[in-house]
Structure formats: structure tokens, C-alpha cells
Design an enzyme around this catalytic site. Structure first.
Site, short mmCIF file in Angstrom:
data_model
loop_
_atom_site.label_atom_id
_atom_site.label_comp_id
_atom_site.label_asym_id
_atom_site.label_seq_id
_atom_site.Cartn_x
_atom_site.Cartn_y
_atom_site.Cartn_z
N SER A 67 45.93 34.38 28.66
CA SER A 67 46.09 35.86 29.42
C SER A 67 47.83 35.86 29.76
O SER A 67 48.27 36.82 29.49
CB SER A 67 45.59 35.84 30.84
OG SER A 67 44.15 35.85 30.43
N SER A 159 43.77 39.93 27.66
CA SER A 159 44.47 39.18 28.80
C SER A 159 43.61 39.74 30.45
O SER A 159 43.32 41.04 30.30
CB SER A 159 45.92 39.65 28.96
OG SER A 159 46.32 38.89 30.13
N LYS A 160 43.29 38.56 31.16
CA LYS A 160 42.73 39.21 32.27
C LYS A 160 43.99 39.28 33.02
O LYS A 160 44.43 38.74 34.10
CB LYS A 160 41.84 37.87 32.82
CG LYS A 160 41.04 38.45 33.87
CD LYS A 160 40.00 37.30 34.15
CE LYS A 160 39.40 37.68 35.60
NZ LYS A 160 38.42 38.66 35.75
N ALA A 161 44.80 40.39 32.70
CA ALA A 161 46.05 40.89 33.70
C ALA A 161 45.66 42.04 34.62
O ALA A 161 44.81 42.82 34.56
CB ALA A 161 46.67 41.65 32.24
N TYR A 165 43.19 46.16 35.76
CA TYR A 165 42.15 46.41 36.70
C TYR A 165 42.57 47.92 37.45
O TYR A 165 41.74 48.10 38.15
CB TYR A 165 42.13 45.37 37.77
CG TYR A 165 41.32 44.21 37.00
CD1 TYR A 165 39.90 44.02 37.15
CD2 TYR A 165 42.00 43.35 36.45
CE1 TYR A 165 39.25 43.19 36.28
CE2 TYR A 165 41.39 42.13 35.50
CZ TYR A 165 39.99 42.25 35.60
OH TYR A 165 39.09 41.23 35.14
#
Ligand code: PMP
Length: 292
Positions: A67, A159-161, A165
Site C-alpha cells: 500500500s 492500496s489501503k490508502a 475511504y
């Protein structure tokens, strides 16, 4: 009835791993001039431990590294260091069933779009955690969101950006205000993508169908569920899923580290009353994360 007031997260007690050291919970602070805050140069993970054992810790920390790489920065601690820090932190906080939140962000050396001279900060926070959806086996209600997942050309969608969110929070707020539990998000093409924090599966005539994760996270739980279903003899189709497919489905469920396997009993005004296969898979997943 009013919900009991929760202690804000910054006022809780315990220990936090912060840039290589364990510090008191309330001392784990950052400055307002942090690039991560202004420009969302921030990635995170969500991990669970069950009975003192961290589930798929290596995979989560590899995704954490990936990420960051997709946001053009490098996490200055190896996967092995982060794993060891997590074990130490769980023991220090006397937690065995916990949610584990690693987070990494750019610091305050630069306050502009360009940020390649900033220091990378990393923290790991752990807290006591039960089911994400209290009614996960009774079924939750999803509202179709007007927010759509962007294409891989428009966002670093693998990516867990933190920045990705933003639309999840907007979608979730709208759904909750309308009396639903969560939102179902389509992608930029109008295909079914996922909910705001978990992947989606449909059961159609005894087989599992789930969208190809080409513009959203290929969840670790999603991959495990596919494996468990195949081992159990089910056919699994990863394919483009439309809203028509949701109408044809007999069962719907979500998967994610927090959501685990969560039954969906309604999408907008369409209700699902079947749940046999979802319950079976939920049981297999529970046995996987809490082996006897
Ligand atoms: N999609 C989103 C947007 C998520 O936040 C998550 C949770 N990380 C997932 C899917 C599921 O991923 P995993 O199974 O790896 O937790």
C-alpha cells in the site's frame, strides 16, 4: 435510547507502538502540520487476533508495505519487525481478541504536494474488538450508494490508502441516515464492487459469484473464503457482477477482517430470506480463524 458515550480513542488507556518504541497511549501524538493529515499520504491495515493468535499477520503486513509503495513511499520497518512489534504490543496490553491497526504516514518536513523529503512515521495500535456488525449472522441491510469506486487509472485502488475511504465514509453516512447498516458501492462502470469496508459474494443456484477485484481491494478474507468454498465442493465464479445478478441471488454476504462473514438480508427494497450456504461458510471461516 441514547447510546452510551464512548471514550474517545485519544483518551483511552494502554500502550501504542510508535516509530519503533512502545509509548503510553495518550503520548502517541502527531503534529497538525503532518503531510498525512493534509494530503492523505497515509496507509493503514486492519488485522485481528483470535485467542491470542494474529490471523494472517504476514499477509497483512505485506499488503501494508505494498500500500505504501503504491503511494510512493517505503515503510521503514520490515514485515518481521512489524510482526514482532505486534506480538509485543498485544502482550503489553493483555489482549488476545483484538483489532490491530497499523498506520503509516508522511511527516511534517514539507507542506506541499511534493513530499518526497518527509519522514515516514509508523504506529501500531491494538484494542479490544468484537463483531463489526452485531447482527452479522442475522443479516444486515445495504443501501445502494450513489458513490462509485474509481477506476485503476483514477486512483491507487489496490492500496489501503486513507484517501480512498473518503467516499466510503460518505456512502456509509448516507446509508446509516436512511436506516441501513452499510452501503453497496458500484464501480465506475456501474458494476457491483464492494461495500464500504468489505467484499461481497452472491449465492446463485448453489454457486458463489463475486466481482473481480480490479478496482478495489482483493481482501484477504475474500481470498480465504473462495478457498474454503472450493474445498467444500462449491463452484466459485469471479466475474463482472451486475445489479441484475443481485436480483437473481438467493443469498448475499460480505467478507472482511472486521466484518468476517456477514449475512446481507436486504439491498434497497430487495430482501433475501435464504441463508443456509452463508451460515455454512461462516462456520468454516470461524473454524479457520479459531482452530480448536
Ligand atoms: N474492501 C475494503 C474497502 C476494506 O476496507 C476491506 C477491509 N480491509 C476489505 C475490502 C476486506 O479486506 P480484508 O478481507 O483483507 O480485510
Amino acid at each position: 435510547m441514547a447510546e452510551p458515550a464512548l471514550v474517545p480513542f485519544d483518551q483511552r488507556q494502554g500502550s501504542i507502538w510508535y516509530n519503533g518504541r512502545i509509548v503510553d497511549w495518550r503520548d502517541a501524538r502527531l503534529h497538525v502540520m503532518s503531510h498525512g493529515l493534509h494530503y492523505a499520504s497515509c496507509v493503514f491495515e486492519g488485522i485481528r487476533s483470535y485467542n491470542g493468535k494474529v490471523y494472517k499477520m504476514g499477509e497483512h503486513y505485506q499488503r501494508f508495505h505494498e500500500s505504501a509503495r503504491l503511494l510512493d513511499f517505503t515503510i521503514p520497518h520490515s514485515v518481521a519487525e512489524l510482526e514482532a512489534a505486534t506480538i509485543e504490543l498485544l502482550a503489553k496490553n493483555s489482549l488476545s481478541d483484538a483489532y490491530i491497526r497499523p498506520v503509516a504516514w508522511r511527516g511534517s518536513e514539507q507542506m506541499a504536494i511534493a513530499a518526497d523529503k518527509t519522514t515516514i512515521h509508523v504506529a501500531i495500535i491494538v484494542w479490544d474488538f468484537g463483531p463489526y456488525f452485531g447482527s452479522r449472522l442475522q443479516g444486515i441491510r445495504l443501501q445502494l450508494s450513489r458513490w462509485r469506486r474509481p477506476s485503476a487509472e483514477s486512483a491507487p485502488c489496490k492500496s489501503k490508502a486513507a484517501g480512498l475511504y473518503t467516499i466510503c465514509t460518505l456512502a456509509k453516512h448516507e446509508a446509516q441516515r436512511a436506516g441501513f447498516d452499510d452501503a453497496l458501492m458500484l464501480d465506475y462502470r456501474g458494476l457491483v464492487a464492494e461495500s464500504t469496508g468489505s467484499n461481497i459474494f452472491l449465492v446463485i443456484d448453489g454457486a458463489l459469484h463475486t466481482p473481480c477485484p480490479d478496482c478495489f481491494l482483493d481482501g484477504i478474507t475474500r481470498r480465504k473464503l473462495i478457498e474454503l468454498a472450493k474445498q467444500d465442493g462449491m463452484q466459485v465464479f469471479e466475474r463482472a457482477i451486475s445489479l441484475d445478478d443481485c436480483d437473481k441471488a438467493q443469498e448475499v454476504f460480505l467478507t472482511g477482517t472486521a466484518a468476517e462473514v456477514t449475512l446481507v438480508r436486504q439491498i434497497d427494497d430487495k430482501s433475501y430470506t435464504e441463508k443456509t450456504i452463508t451460515m455454512r461458510l461462516a462456520k468454516l471461516y470461524d473454524q479457520e480463524v479459531r482452530p480448536q
